[in-house]
Design a protein around this motif. Structure first.
Motif, PDB file in Angstrom:
ATOM      1  N   PRO A  95      28.600  29.219  46.089  1.00  0.00           N
ATOM      2  CA  PRO A  95      29.914  29.775  45.774  1.00  0.00           C
ATOM      3  C   PRO A  95      29.859  31.293  45.729  1.00  0.00           C
ATOM      4  CG  PRO A  95      29.325  27.985  44.269  1.00  0.00           C
ATOM      5  CD  PRO A  95      28.098  28.314  45.053  1.00  0.00           C
ATOM      6  N   GLY A  96      30.824  31.904  46.320  1.00  0.00           N
ATOM      7  CA  GLY A  96      30.851  33.360  46.348  1.00  0.00           C
ATOM      8  C   GLY A  96      31.548  33.860  47.578  1.00  0.00           C
ATOM      9  N   PRO A  97      31.519  35.164  47.786  1.00  0.00           N
ATOM     10  CA  PRO A  97      32.245  35.756  48.916  1.00  0.00           C
ATOM     11  C   PRO A  97      31.594  35.457  50.250  1.00  0.00           C
ATOM     12  CG  PRO A  97      30.990  37.431  47.749  1.00  0.00           C
ATOM     13  CD  PRO A  97      30.864  36.175  46.949  1.00  0.00           C
ATOM     14  N   VAL A  98      32.411  35.568  51.295  1.00  0.00           N
ATOM     15  CA  VAL A  98      31.956  35.445  52.676  1.00  0.00           C
ATOM     16  C   VAL A  98      31.895  36.852  53.258  1.00  0.00           C
ATOM     17  CG1 VAL A  98      32.528  34.562  54.964  1.00  0.00           C
ATOM     18  CG2 VAL A  98      32.920  33.146  52.954  1.00  0.00           C
ATOM     19  N   VAL A  99      30.837  37.141  53.989  1.00  0.00           N
ATOM     20  CA  VAL A  99      30.657  38.464  54.573  1.00  0.00           C
ATOM     21  C   VAL A  99      31.091  38.426  56.029  1.00  0.00           C
ATOM     22  CG1 VAL A  99      29.064  40.366  55.011  1.00  0.00           C
ATOM     23  CG2 VAL A  99      28.720  38.885  53.017  1.00  0.00           C
ATOM     24  N   LEU A 100      32.136  39.168  56.362  1.00  0.00           N
ATOM     25  CA  LEU A 100      32.686  39.179  57.715  1.00  0.00           C
ATOM     26  C   LEU A 100      32.717  40.602  58.255  1.00  0.00           C
ATOM     27  CD1 LEU A 100      35.800  36.829  57.293  1.00  0.00           C
ATOM     28  CD2 LEU A 100      33.539  36.213  58.172  1.00  0.00           C
ATOM     29  N   GLY A 101      32.578  40.700  59.556  1.00  0.00           N
ATOM     30  CA  GLY A 101      32.693  41.980  60.233  1.00  0.00           C
ATOM     31  C   GLY A 101      33.364  41.798  61.578  1.00  0.00           C
ATOM     32  N   GLY A 102      33.700  42.899  62.205  1.00  0.00           N
ATOM     33  CA  GLY A 102      34.289  42.858  63.534  1.00  0.00           C
ATOM     34  C   GLY A 102      33.240  43.090  64.592  1.00  0.00           C
ATOM     35  N   PRO A 103      33.667  43.270  65.839  1.00  0.00           N
ATOM     36  CA  PRO A 103      32.710  43.414  66.940  1.00  0.00           C
ATOM     37  C   PRO A 103      32.103  44.809  67.045  1.00  0.00           C
ATOM     38  CG  PRO A 103      34.947  43.544  67.780  1.00  0.00           C
ATOM     39  CD  PRO A 103      35.063  43.246  66.309  1.00  0.00           C
ATOM     40  N   ASP A 104      32.633  45.748  66.279  1.00  0.00           N
ATOM     41  CA  ASP A 104      32.147  47.122  66.388  1.00  0.00           C
ATOM     42  C   ASP A 104      31.170  47.441  65.261  1.00  0.00           C
ATOM     43  OD1 ASP A 104      33.800  47.251  64.217  1.00  0.00           O
ATOM     44  OD2 ASP A 104      35.458  48.157  65.331  1.00  0.00           O
ATOM     45  N   ALA A 105      30.905  48.724  65.077  1.00  0.00           N
ATOM     46  CA  ALA A 105      29.898  49.159  64.108  1.00  0.00           C
ATOM     47  C   ALA A 105      30.449  49.317  62.695  1.00  0.00           C
ATOM     48  CB  ALA A 105      29.275  50.480  64.569  1.00  0.00           C
ATOM     49  N   ASP A 106      31.703  48.954  62.468  1.00  0.00           N
ATOM     50  CA  ASP A 106      32.236  49.047  61.112  1.00  0.00           C
ATOM     51  C   ASP A 106      31.397  48.199  60.163  1.00  0.00           C
ATOM     52  OD1 ASP A 106      34.210  50.701  61.934  1.00  0.00           O
ATOM     53  OD2 ASP A 106      35.800  49.198  61.938  1.00  0.00           O
ATOM     54  N   PRO A 107      31.189  48.666  58.928  1.00  0.00           N
ATOM     55  CA  PRO A 107      30.387  47.873  57.988  1.00  0.00           C
ATOM     56  C   PRO A 107      31.076  46.553  57.647  1.00  0.00           C
ATOM     57  CG  PRO A 107      31.471  49.703  56.864  1.00  0.00           C
ATOM     58  CD  PRO A 107      31.680  49.919  58.330  1.00  0.00           C
ATOM     59  N   PRO A 108      30.306  45.493  57.466  1.00  0.00           N
ATOM     60  CA  PRO A 108      30.912  44.206  57.091  1.00  0.00           C
ATOM     61  C   PRO A 108      31.516  44.279  55.695  1.00  0.00           C
ATOM     62  CG  PRO A 108      28.514  44.075  57.003  1.00  0.00           C
ATOM     63  CD  PRO A 108      28.841  45.394  57.608  1.00  0.00           C
ATOM     64  N   ARG A 109      32.457  43.391  55.449  1.00  0.00           N
ATOM     65  CA  ARG A 109      33.158  43.346  54.164  1.00  0.00           C
ATOM     66  C   ARG A 109      33.133  41.935  53.614  1.00  0.00           C
ATOM     67  NH1 ARG A 109      36.763  47.839  53.488  1.00  0.00           N
ATOM     68  NH2 ARG A 109      36.731  49.226  55.290  1.00  0.00           N
ATOM     69  N   THR A 110      33.404  41.821  52.324  1.00  0.00           N
ATOM     70  CA  THR A 110      33.402  40.514  51.667  1.00  0.00           C
ATOM     71  C   THR A 110      34.825  40.063  51.364  1.00  0.00           C
ATOM     72  OG1 THR A 110      33.221  41.513  49.456  1.00  0.00           O
ATOM     73  CG2 THR A 110      31.160  40.936  50.592  1.00  0.00           C
ATOM     74  N   TRP A 111      35.049  38.778  51.541  1.00  0.00           N
ATOM     75  CA  TRP A 111      36.313  38.132  51.160  1.00  0.00           C
ATOM     76  C   TRP A 111      35.981  36.886  50.353  1.00  0.00           C
ATOM     77  CZ3 TRP A 111      36.232  40.947  55.667  1.00  0.00           C
ATOM     78  CH2 TRP A 111      37.328  41.769  55.935  1.00  0.00           C
ATOM     79  N   GLU A 112      36.799  36.592  49.364  1.00  0.00           N
ATOM     80  CA  GLU A 112      36.571  35.416  48.527  1.00  0.00           C
ATOM     81  C   GLU A 112      37.677  34.392  48.708  1.00  0.00           C
ATOM     82  OE1 GLU A 112      34.731  35.699  44.567  1.00  0.00           O
ATOM     83  OE2 GLU A 112      35.224  37.824  44.684  1.00  0.00           O
ATOM     84  N   CYS A 113      37.297  33.130  48.637  1.00  0.00           N
ATOM     85  CA  CYS A 113      38.274  32.042  48.678  1.00  0.00           C
ATOM     86  C   CYS A 113      38.614  31.665  47.244  1.00  0.00           C
ATOM     87  CB  CYS A 113      37.701  30.840  49.438  1.00  0.00           C
ATOM     88  SG  CYS A 113      38.833  29.428  49.509  1.00  0.00           S
ATOM     89  N   THR A 114      39.646  32.263  46.712  1.00  0.00           N
ATOM     90  CA  THR A 114      40.077  32.007  45.342  1.00  0.00           C
ATOM     91  C   THR A 114      41.212  30.982  45.341  1.00  0.00           C
ATOM     92  OG1 THR A 114      41.708  33.792  45.392  1.00  0.00           O
ATOM     93  CG2 THR A 114      39.447  34.372  44.723  1.00  0.00           C
ATOM     94  N   GLU A 115      41.548  30.515  44.143  1.00  0.00           N
ATOM     95  CA  GLU A 115      42.672  29.589  44.031  1.00  0.00           C
ATOM     96  C   GLU A 115      43.966  30.267  44.464  1.00  0.00           C
ATOM     97  OE1 GLU A 115      42.865  26.349  43.471  1.00  0.00           O
ATOM     98  OE2 GLU A 115      40.691  26.399  43.570  1.00  0.00           O
ATOM     99  N   ALA A 116      44.061  31.569  44.221  1.00  0.00           N
ATOM    100  CA  ALA A 116      45.263  32.297  44.647  1.00  0.00           C
ATOM    101  C   ALA A 116      45.363  32.321  46.169  1.00  0.00           C
ATOM    102  CB  ALA A 116      45.238  33.718  44.094  1.00  0.00           C
ATOM    103  N   VAL A 117      44.235  32.499  46.843  1.00  0.00           N
ATOM    104  CA  VAL A 117      44.237  32.501  48.307  1.00  0.00           C
ATOM    105  C   VAL A 117      44.585  31.120  48.840  1.00  0.00           C
ATOM    106  CG1 VAL A 117      42.771  32.732  50.351  1.00  0.00           C
ATOM    107  CG2 VAL A 117      42.638  34.432  48.528  1.00  0.00           C
ATOM    108  N   ARG A 118      44.061  30.076  48.203  1.00  0.00           N
ATOM    109  CA  ARG A 118      44.337  28.714  48.668  1.00  0.00           C
ATOM    110  C   ARG A 118      45.802  28.344  48.470  1.00  0.00           C
ATOM    111  NH1 ARG A 118      40.254  25.441  49.858  1.00  0.00           N
ATOM    112  NH2 ARG A 118      41.626  23.673  49.478  1.00  0.00           N
ATOM    113  N   SER A 119      46.384  28.777  47.350  1.00  0.00           N
ATOM    114  CA  SER A 119      47.774  28.406  47.074  1.00  0.00           C
ATOM    115  C   SER A 119      48.768  29.300  47.799  1.00  0.00           C
ATOM    116  CB  SER A 119      48.040  28.450  45.567  1.00  0.00           C
ATOM    117  OG  SER A 119      47.822  29.757  45.056  1.00  0.00           O
TER     118      SER A 119
END
Length: 202
Positions: free
Chosen positions: A161-185
């Motif tokens: 359980p915890g955030p997912v680390v996602l990035g794009g195709p370029d050199a931008d640093p990856p970022r974290t997103w969390e699947c919270t109950e607020a996101v699900r609802s």
């Protein structure tokens, strides 16, 4: 003027006597809301022999995310050597796929655009980083919510359980997103930008 005021009082008194509260604001309740069951269908019989793995794919139903269990096929073109990216690619393809007729009848849809792929992480990316062929922040919010919650539920992508680390195709640093109950609802309210992940000391 006095007669008009008296007439108005008489009308109000009559309405209150009937149990109806008077209002000066026109009320338009609109059409009756459509009802969907959001019942998660059983795995199709034909999927029992599919070469793949069981996973919960987050689809949209009734304006919220609902997990649907599927057997996710392994991508036929295994151009990705990174195991995390390979699993992420399989889950993306499952999210992009049009829901089955049974799923559509229950009210399920998907907002993940077709053609979205997982790409290999860049040197220096934190372990478990999934880079996409498009910047995550450029995706529709509902699609991003589906991806975040689906990947966070995969043990092969997220260690727990915890955030997912996602990035794009370029050199931008990856970022974290969390699947919270607020996101699900309310999947449309997912934060546009996650927190930047800085590589830890080696």
């Amino acid at each position: 003027m006095a007669l008009a005021a008296l007439a108005a009082l008489v009308v109000l008194a009559g309405l209150s006597g009937c149990g109806i509260r008077a209002t000066t604001v026109p009320v338009d309740v609109g059409a009756a809301p459509s009802r969907v069951s959001c019942d998660t269908p059983a795995l199709p019989a034909g999927q029992n022999g599919v070469q793949g793995f069981r996973a919960t794919v987050e689809l949209v139903c009734g304006s919220q995310l609902v997990g649907v269990e599927r057997v996710v096929p392994v991508p036929e073109k295994r151009v990705l050597r990174d195991p995390v990216a390979l699993v992420a690619q399989a889950l993306l393809e499952a999210l992009e796929r049009t829901p089955s007729a049974e799923e559509r009848d229950a009210g399920f849809t998907t907002g993940v655009p077709s053609g979205l792929t997982a790409v290999a992480p860049r040197p220096g990316d934190p372990a478990g980083t999934v880079r996409l062929s498009r910047k995550p922040e450029d995706l529709p919010p509902v699609a991003l919510s589906q991806i975040v919650c689906t990947l966070s539920g995969s043990e092969a992508v997220s260690a727990g359980p915890g955030p997912v680390v996602l990035g794009g195709p370029d050199a931008d640093p990856p970022r974290t997103w969390e699947c919270t109950e607020a996101v699900r609802s309310r999947p449309e309210s997912v934060p546009t930008l996650g927190e930047i992940v800085r590589p830890g000391p080696s």
